[in-house]
Design a protein around this motif. Structure first.
Motif, PDB file in Angstrom:
ATOM      1  N   GLU A 197      -0.873   4.690  -0.902  1.00  0.00           N
ATOM      2  CA  GLU A 197      -2.100   4.665  -0.116  1.00  0.00           C
ATOM      3  C   GLU A 197      -1.767   4.646   1.373  1.00  0.00           C
ATOM      4  O   GLU A 197      -0.611   4.511   1.781  1.00  0.00           O
ATOM      5  N   SER A 198      -2.791   4.727   2.185  1.00  0.00           N
ATOM      6  CA  SER A 198      -2.629   4.742   3.636  1.00  0.00           C
ATOM      7  C   SER A 198      -2.235   3.352   4.158  1.00  0.00           C
ATOM      8  O   SER A 198      -2.753   2.337   3.702  1.00  0.00           O
ATOM      9  N   ARG A 209       0.832  -1.210   0.000  1.00  0.00           N
ATOM     10  CA  ARG A 209       0.000   0.000   0.000  1.00  0.00           C
ATOM     11  C   ARG A 209       0.865   1.258   0.000  1.00  0.00           C
ATOM     12  O   ARG A 209       0.502   2.262  -0.615  1.00  0.00           O
TER      13      ARG A 209
END
Length: 105
Positions: free
Chosen positions: A54-55, A49
């Motif tokens: 992304e987080s 991720r």
């Protein structure tokens, strides 16, 4: 009647304490297979991720949960070993007191 034989339990308690210290320092060697897989899975998922931008919050939470589970397991193991040691010492003291009280004098 000598002291109760608690050397094996003392050694196991010391080893479990070393493992607990290692888990608190986030070392992998004291983890069992299930815990090691959970940590690695969370690290791999977080890395994926992160690479995608992304987080990583869910992966971090999963990793923290795995470390806390290992810490809880080792704490419970230490408590069980200490209570077993105390039981052996108490039983030996009870036997010694019974032997003394049942003497001729």
């Amino acid at each position: 009647m000598g002291k109760p034989d608690t050397h094996r339990l003392d050694r196991a308690i010391a080893q479990a304490n070393r493992k607990l210290t290692a888990v608190r320092e986030r070392e992998l060697w004291p983890l069992d297979g299930r815990e090691r897989r959970a940590v690695m899975r969370a690290a791999a998922g977080g890395g994926y991720r992160l690479h995608r931008g992304e987080s990583t919050g869910r992966a971090e939470t999963a990793m923290d949960t795995a470390w806390q589970a290992a810490e809880t397991r080792l704490t419970a193991e230490i408590t069980a070993l200490q209570s077993e040691r105390q039981r052996i010492v108490t039983e030996a003291a009870k036997d010694k007191a019974a032997k003394k009280s049942s003497g001729w004098w």
